[in-house]
Motif scaffolding. Structure first.
Motif, PDB file in Angstrom:
ATOM      1  N   MET A 249       0.860  -1.197   0.000  1.00  0.00           N
ATOM      2  CA  MET A 249       0.000   0.000   0.000  1.00  0.00           C
ATOM      3  C   MET A 249       0.893   1.243   0.000  1.00  0.00           C
ATOM      4  SD  MET A 249      -3.344  -0.215  -0.110  1.00  0.00           S
ATOM      5  CE  MET A 249      -3.611   1.458   0.475  1.00  0.00           C
ATOM      6  N   VAL A 250       1.082   1.809  -1.177  1.00  0.00           N
ATOM      7  CA  VAL A 250       1.920   2.996  -1.286  1.00  0.00           C
ATOM      8  C   VAL A 250       1.073   4.246  -1.481  1.00  0.00           C
ATOM      9  CG1 VAL A 250       4.066   3.842  -2.323  1.00  0.00           C
ATOM     10  CG2 VAL A 250       3.493   1.428  -2.515  1.00  0.00           C
TER      11      VAL A 250
ATOM     12  N   ALA B 118       4.730   4.872   5.309  1.00  0.00           N
ATOM     13  CA  ALA B 118       4.318   5.934   6.217  1.00  0.00           C
ATOM     14  C   ALA B 118       5.184   7.152   5.985  1.00  0.00           C
ATOM     15  CB  ALA B 118       4.434   5.468   7.663  1.00  0.00           C
TER      16      ALA B 118
ATOM     17  N   GLU C 128       6.186  10.585   7.438  1.00  0.00           N
ATOM     18  CA  GLU C 128       6.103  11.216   8.757  1.00  0.00           C
ATOM     19  C   GLU C 128       6.941  12.488   8.784  1.00  0.00           C
ATOM     20  OE1 GLU C 128       4.251  10.000  11.142  1.00  0.00           O
ATOM     21  OE2 GLU C 128       3.885   7.961  10.433  1.00  0.00           O
TER      22      GLU C 128
ATOM     23  N   VAL D  31      -3.839   7.651   0.835  1.00  0.00           N
ATOM     24  CA  VAL D  31      -5.295   7.506   0.936  1.00  0.00           C
ATOM     25  C   VAL D  31      -5.817   8.597   1.852  1.00  0.00           C
ATOM     26  CG1 VAL D  31      -7.164   5.957   1.615  1.00  0.00           C
ATOM     27  CG2 VAL D  31      -5.020   4.999   0.723  1.00  0.00           C
TER      28      VAL D  31
ATOM     29  N   LYS E  83       3.398   3.025  14.425  1.00  0.00           N
ATOM     30  CA  LYS E  83       2.525   2.796  13.271  1.00  0.00           C
ATOM     31  C   LYS E  83       2.609   1.349  12.810  1.00  0.00           C
ATOM     32  CE  LYS E  83       1.349   6.221  10.934  1.00  0.00           C
ATOM     33  NZ  LYS E  83       1.257   7.414  10.106  1.00  0.00           N
TER      34      LYS E  83
ATOM     35  N   GLY F 153       3.422  -1.721   4.196  1.00  0.00           N
ATOM     36  CA  GLY F 153       2.823  -0.398   4.308  1.00  0.00           C
ATOM     37  C   GLY F 153       3.879   0.681   4.167  1.00  0.00           C
TER      38      GLY F 153
ATOM     39  N   ASN G 289     -12.443   7.555   6.550  1.00  0.00           N
ATOM     40  CA  ASN G 289     -12.368   6.433   5.616  1.00  0.00           C
ATOM     41  C   ASN G 289     -11.789   5.238   6.345  1.00  0.00           C
ATOM     42  OD1 ASN G 289     -13.338   7.441   3.171  1.00  0.00           O
ATOM     43  ND2 ASN G 289     -11.391   8.454   2.706  1.00  0.00           N
ATOM     44  N   PRO G 290     -12.116   4.033   5.896  1.00  0.00           N
ATOM     45  CA  PRO G 290     -11.465   2.869   6.501  1.00  0.00           C
ATOM     46  C   PRO G 290      -9.965   2.883   6.208  1.00  0.00           C
ATOM     47  CG  PRO G 290     -12.866   2.202   4.651  1.00  0.00           C
ATOM     48  CD  PRO G 290     -13.087   3.673   4.860  1.00  0.00           C
ATOM     49  N   ASP G 291      -9.186   2.296   7.113  1.00  0.00           N
ATOM     50  CA  ASP G 291      -7.751   2.140   6.869  1.00  0.00           C
ATOM     51  C   ASP G 291      -7.578   0.885   6.014  1.00  0.00           C
ATOM     52  OD1 ASP G 291      -4.973   1.364   7.112  1.00  0.00           O
ATOM     53  OD2 ASP G 291      -4.845   2.896   8.668  1.00  0.00           O
ATOM     54  N   ILE G 292      -7.273   1.078   4.746  1.00  0.00           N
ATOM     55  CA  ILE G 292      -7.217  -0.036   3.791  1.00  0.00           C
ATOM     56  C   ILE G 292      -6.075  -0.989   4.138  1.00  0.00           C
ATOM     57  CG2 ILE G 292      -6.976  -0.640   1.343  1.00  0.00           C
ATOM     58  CD1 ILE G 292      -8.087   2.232   0.754  1.00  0.00           C
TER      59      ILE G 292
HETATM   60  O1  C5P Z   1      -1.697   6.275   8.940  1.00  0.00           O
HETATM   61  P1  C5P Z   1      -0.974   6.685   7.695  1.00  0.00           P
HETATM   62  O2  C5P Z   1      -1.857   7.364   6.682  1.00  0.00           O
HETATM   63  O3  C5P Z   1       0.304   7.415   7.931  1.00  0.00           O
HETATM   64  O4  C5P Z   1      -0.531   5.300   7.052  1.00  0.00           O
HETATM   65  C1  C5P Z   1       0.055   5.231   5.781  1.00  0.00           C
HETATM   66  C2  C5P Z   1      -0.117   3.833   5.246  1.00  0.00           C
HETATM   67  O5  C5P Z   1      -1.463   3.397   5.406  1.00  0.00           O
HETATM   68  C3  C5P Z   1       0.149   3.764   3.766  1.00  0.00           C
HETATM   69  O6  C5P Z   1       0.601   2.455   3.461  1.00  0.00           O
HETATM   70  C4  C5P Z   1      -1.219   4.042   3.176  1.00  0.00           C
HETATM   71  O7  C5P Z   1      -1.332   3.517   1.880  1.00  0.00           O
HETATM   72  C5  C5P Z   1      -2.112   3.332   4.157  1.00  0.00           C
HETATM   73  N1  C5P Z   1      -3.456   3.899   4.358  1.00  0.00           N
HETATM   74  C6  C5P Z   1      -4.559   3.146   4.025  1.00  0.00           C
HETATM   75  N2  C5P Z   1      -5.827   3.631   4.238  1.00  0.00           N
HETATM   76  C7  C5P Z   1      -5.998   4.838   4.800  1.00  0.00           C
HETATM   77  C8  C5P Z   1      -4.888   5.618   5.172  1.00  0.00           C
HETATM   78  C9  C5P Z   1      -3.635   5.121   4.929  1.00  0.00           C
HETATM   79  O8  C5P Z   1      -4.386   2.040   3.528  1.00  0.00           O
HETATM   80  N3  C5P Z   1      -7.236   5.286   5.004  1.00  0.00           N
END
Ligand code: C5P
Length: 231
Positions: free
Chosen positions: A99-100, A154, A156, A103, A171, A152, A130-133
């Motif tokens: 997951m790059v 991040a 920062e 989102v 994280k 994942g 939004n859900p955390d994908i």
């Molecule tokens: O919490 P944060 O946004 O910093 O986390 C970043 C990571 O989480 C990335 O890999 C991003 O693709 C993923 N992400 C996600 N869904 C979200 C927010 C972030 O999958 N709603």
């Protein structure tokens, strides 16, 4: 050097920035260029993987190399909800998920069907999470000997590497990914840039690699870490 250490693996990579609609012509967006995810996809394909690249909004030309590589199948999306659906679909048959994408954490609760007009006054946008994908993909994968590897990213802000590591560790624990690639961003660092520097952490917070260079060099370091982490 030509490596084919990802031959036989299916990987799903997301990249770019989502757009959360406000009305038919407006959105909430972010500055992600999509370069790091595109580099990850091309690197994986060159190392023998069959890649699905789920791309949200990216800068011009960023997908050119991925488009011309036969090992990369491109899926275009726009909002976080689209990206969630496309990645869930791609992840179902993937050995590695990365997951790059940037989102959006929030979307507009009520998308206006007609264009918002000044004459109607200053709009009050109510946002909902939004859900955390990434966390969702990490939590819903199967187990077993051929367990899927979830990566994942991040971005920062931090005043030094210690703070960066600490934020990354928290994280990594929260997301449940196998590898977390942490990069330091600032107003003029990380986003839109061609060069990058990252720390790669394992799920338990151990520092696995410290990589710098072009986004392609960082991508190669990430795949090295993935290869090393798989049984
Ligand atoms: O919490 P944060 O946004 O910093 O986390 C970043 C990571 O989480 C990335 O890999 C991003 O693709 C993923 N992400 C996600 N869904 C979200 C927010 C972030 O999958 N709603």
């Amino acid at each position: 050097p030509l490596r084919s250490d990802l031959a036989g693996l299916r990987v799903a990579v997301s990249t770019g920035g989502t757009r959360e609609p406000i009305d038919p012509v407006r959105f909430l967006g972010n500055r992600s260029s999509g370069r790091q995810g595109a580099a990850l996809a091309v690197s994986a394909a060159e190392r023998g993987a069959a890649v699905t690249l789920v791309a949200a909004h990216v800068d011009d030309g960023v997908l050119d190399d991925a488009l011309s590589h036969p090992g990369v199948a491109l899926v275009r999306v726009s909002s976080a909800a689209d990206l969630h659906a496309a990645m869930t679909d791609a992840a179902a048959s993937a050995d590695v998920v990365a997951m790059v994408a940037a989102v959006a954490d929030f979307r507009v609760a009520e998308v206006s069907q007609g264009k918002l007009r000044k004459e109607d006054g200053v709009p009050e946008l109510r946002l909902v999470p939004n859900p955390d994908i990434l966390a969702d993909l990490a939590a819903s994968r199967g187990s077993g000997p051929a367990r899927q590897t979830v990566v994942g990213f991040a971005a920062e802000t931090a005043s030094d590497d210690d703070e960066l590591l600490e934020r990354g560790r928290r994280k990594a624990a929260r997301k449940g990914a196998d590898l977390l690639v942490v990069n330091r961003v600032d107003w003029d660092r990380g986003f839109e840039a061609v060069e990058n520097r990252v720390l790669i952490l394992a799920a338990d917070g151990t520092l696995v690699a410290d990589a710098a260079g072009t986004k392609r060099a960082v991508a190669d370091a990430v795949w090295d870490a993935v290869v090393a982490s798989r049984p």
